[in-house]
Write an enzyme that holds these catalytic residues in place. Sequence first.
Site, PDB file in Angstrom:
ATOM      1  CG  MET A   9      24.078   9.688 -28.673  1.00 10.84           C
ATOM      2  SD  MET A   9      22.196   9.029 -28.901  1.00 10.84           S
ATOM      3  CE  MET A   9      21.684  10.443 -30.315  1.00 10.84           C
ATOM      4  CD1 TRP A  57      16.442   2.883 -33.309  1.00  8.75           C
ATOM      5  CD2 TRP A  57      17.833   4.506 -34.266  1.00  8.75           C
ATOM      6  NE1 TRP A  57      16.861   3.389 -34.746  1.00  8.75           N
ATOM      7  CE2 TRP A  57      17.783   3.959 -34.968  1.00  8.75           C
ATOM      8  CE3 TRP A  57      17.960   6.016 -33.636  1.00  8.75           C
ATOM      9  CZ2 TRP A  57      17.989   4.578 -35.953  1.00  8.75           C
ATOM     10  CZ3 TRP A  57      18.475   6.446 -35.471  1.00  8.75           C
ATOM     11  CH2 TRP A  57      18.900   5.161 -36.209  1.00  8.75           C
ATOM     12  CB  THR A  58      12.461   2.551 -30.076  1.00 11.22           C
ATOM     13  OG1 THR A  58      13.122   1.642 -30.169  1.00 11.22           O
ATOM     14  CG2 THR A  58      11.130   1.935 -29.922  1.00 11.22           C
ATOM     15  N   GLY A 112      12.858   9.769 -25.145  1.00 12.64           N
ATOM     16  CA  GLY A 112      12.320   9.464 -26.615  1.00 12.64           C
ATOM     17  C   GLY A 112      13.483   8.475 -26.931  1.00 12.64           C
ATOM     18  CG  ASP A 135      -0.350  -0.220   2.365  1.00 13.42           C
ATOM     19  OD1 ASP A 135       1.170  -0.606   2.810  1.00 13.42           O
ATOM     20  OD2 ASP A 135      -0.860   0.222   3.528  1.00 13.42           O
ATOM     21  CD  GLU A 164      18.676   8.426 -30.075  1.00 14.96           C
ATOM     22  OE1 GLU A 164      19.003   7.524 -31.443  1.00 14.96           O
ATOM     23  OE2 GLU A 164      18.674   7.946 -29.291  1.00 14.96           O
ATOM     24  CE1 TYR A 191      25.979   6.075 -28.524  1.00 12.06           C
ATOM     25  CE2 TYR A 191      27.440   6.852 -26.668  1.00 12.06           C
ATOM     26  CZ  TYR A 191      25.753   6.882 -27.166  1.00 12.06           C
ATOM     27  OH  TYR A 191      24.955   6.901 -26.031  1.00 12.06           O
ATOM     28  CG  ASP A 192      25.779   2.634 -31.671  1.00 12.64           C
ATOM     29  OD1 ASP A 192      25.978   1.692 -31.364  1.00 12.64           O
ATOM     30  OD2 ASP A 192      24.016   2.709 -30.904  1.00 12.64           O
TER      31      ASP A 192
END
Length: 607
Positions: A447, A340-341, A338, A311, A381, A449-450
């Site tokens: 970002m 990427w998706t 937000g 509770d 993004e 990276y990637d």
Amino acid sequence: MRFRHRAAAGFATLLLPFAGLVGLASPAQAATSATATYTKASDWGTGFEGRWTVKNTGTTSLSSWTVEWDFPSGTSVTSAWDADVTSSGTHWTAKNKAWNGTLAPGATVSFGFNGSGSGSPSHCKLNGGSCDGTSVPGDAAPSAPGTPTASDVTDTSVKLSWSAATDDKGVKNYDVLRDGAKVATVTTTSYTHTGLTAGTDYSYTVQARDTADQTGPVSGAVAVRTTGGTTDPPPTGDKIKLGYFTEWGVYGRNYHVKNLVSSGSASKITHINYAFGNVKNGQCTVDDTYAAYDKAYTADQSVSGAADTWDQPLRGNFNQLRQLKAKYPHIKVLYSFGGWTYSGGFAQAAANPAAFAKSCKAVVEDPRWADVFDGIDIDWEYPNACGLTCDTSGPAAFRNLMSALRSEFGSTYLVTAAITADGSSGGKIDAADYGGASAHLDWYNVMTYDYFGAFDKDGPTAPHSPLTSYAGIPAAGFNSADAIAKLRSKGVPSAKLLLGIGFYGRGWTGVTQSAPGGTATGAAPGTYEAGIEDYKVLKTSCPATGTIAGTAYAHCGSNWWSYDTPSTIAGKMTWARNQGLGGAFFWEFSGDTGNGELVTAIDKGLR
């Protein structure tokens, strides 16, 4: 961030391959000239990384090896590398791969696995014999007790309880170890340790002893912090050290806010981005309400050591973050929307920035958790560019959205954004007014990276997070230095730029060339997604064999991976300091080792 949101249901499939792998491999030969030893490489409470090492102690080559062991009920292997691991009930068998079965005299080979539960292996056999090198197993040592749980924590004492160990001749007693040193021997499965110091961190394990006075393996460790006293001091220096905590990580990854404490990471960071809130119908909204504010935590899972009640007005991650901030007052938490998706939802939000900002403030300042969050982070993004979807809101939309958020939240809230690091000519940085928007923001999470990965399945192999350009880089402008330089050229102050670090690697398979630039046939196998693997796995499954552009790479078998290590992070942090950047951020906590190796490297590198 190409993989930042994963549906929880996807993790349920992770154990299916092992459920189907039944039947034991036949022993190849008697184990009179080899040994097998087990170590627990890391432990994160409800899971762990285990490692077996087989050594040829004889004078002739070993042509193959098979290691067998038992796990107590509730403990199992969830993924493995460098061996074929199968199970039948609680009995587990690991057989060499085609390429690592032969061992010359004196040679060793290791294989590892990730496990769930808290048990330790027992009744080990190597090629049908004892793992200590004798052909007939003698009196077996006891198994490891269960990982202790802590309760009744006060300023000076703690009660520890654990599940019993097993032994073929019977368990005589248990040694209680604090920070590796024995503090008591008891005959029961609980012990209250007194005389402790207020506000101090301790680590407890337990070890069983049988009637022959043999000690078994040490249990998993439980971290305990006594009440009272003061919390750990905040990180030194004025640089931002920010990590993303994923909402869905509490499911398949079994990573919780308390892991920030047990790993030591909480004392080495300054900010947390809680990811992700969704963007629907032009408005901010909580994504997974169960994980965010309803999931109940038991006492041993909770940061405070107190169990949630049915509770109480707030549970879940938000309540755990509240407890974390009470223990570490220097930490600021931002609600990130937000990713990427969900970036496709910002197009509608950009049509009415003021209404969007108002909806976000209503979520962030909800009376149930208004004290948890110190700001908002927007992970749009690909504004006015293409990503998972394509956005045509125009170059001014991003700036207008940030301006509306600052107007709504005021000067006392942190307002930040994670943005593209595409430094190419005419690339994503050129698509939006990042310079104009920076006047309304405290900082950008760039970002970096990637850049490269098995989304280009044929290669060429390249580091996914290059600090600088290099001869043969597949795309100009796809590196951290070029991205930072371009943002500066658009008027973004250096102090408002954070360098991004990925706590994971990206990899290809079908690769024969060790150096970067090789061809591939597809994505390397990954625990949760092909082509992606956590650092905590890669550091042992595919150790780094070289570096390029400030990032490590590794070639093992036919797989090729790139990822950051403590060493390459140290170099990147030096670069960030020399460039006058505001600090660094990383994606995300659960990819690190159980003792926070990568967080430690960021902390040390920015001091």
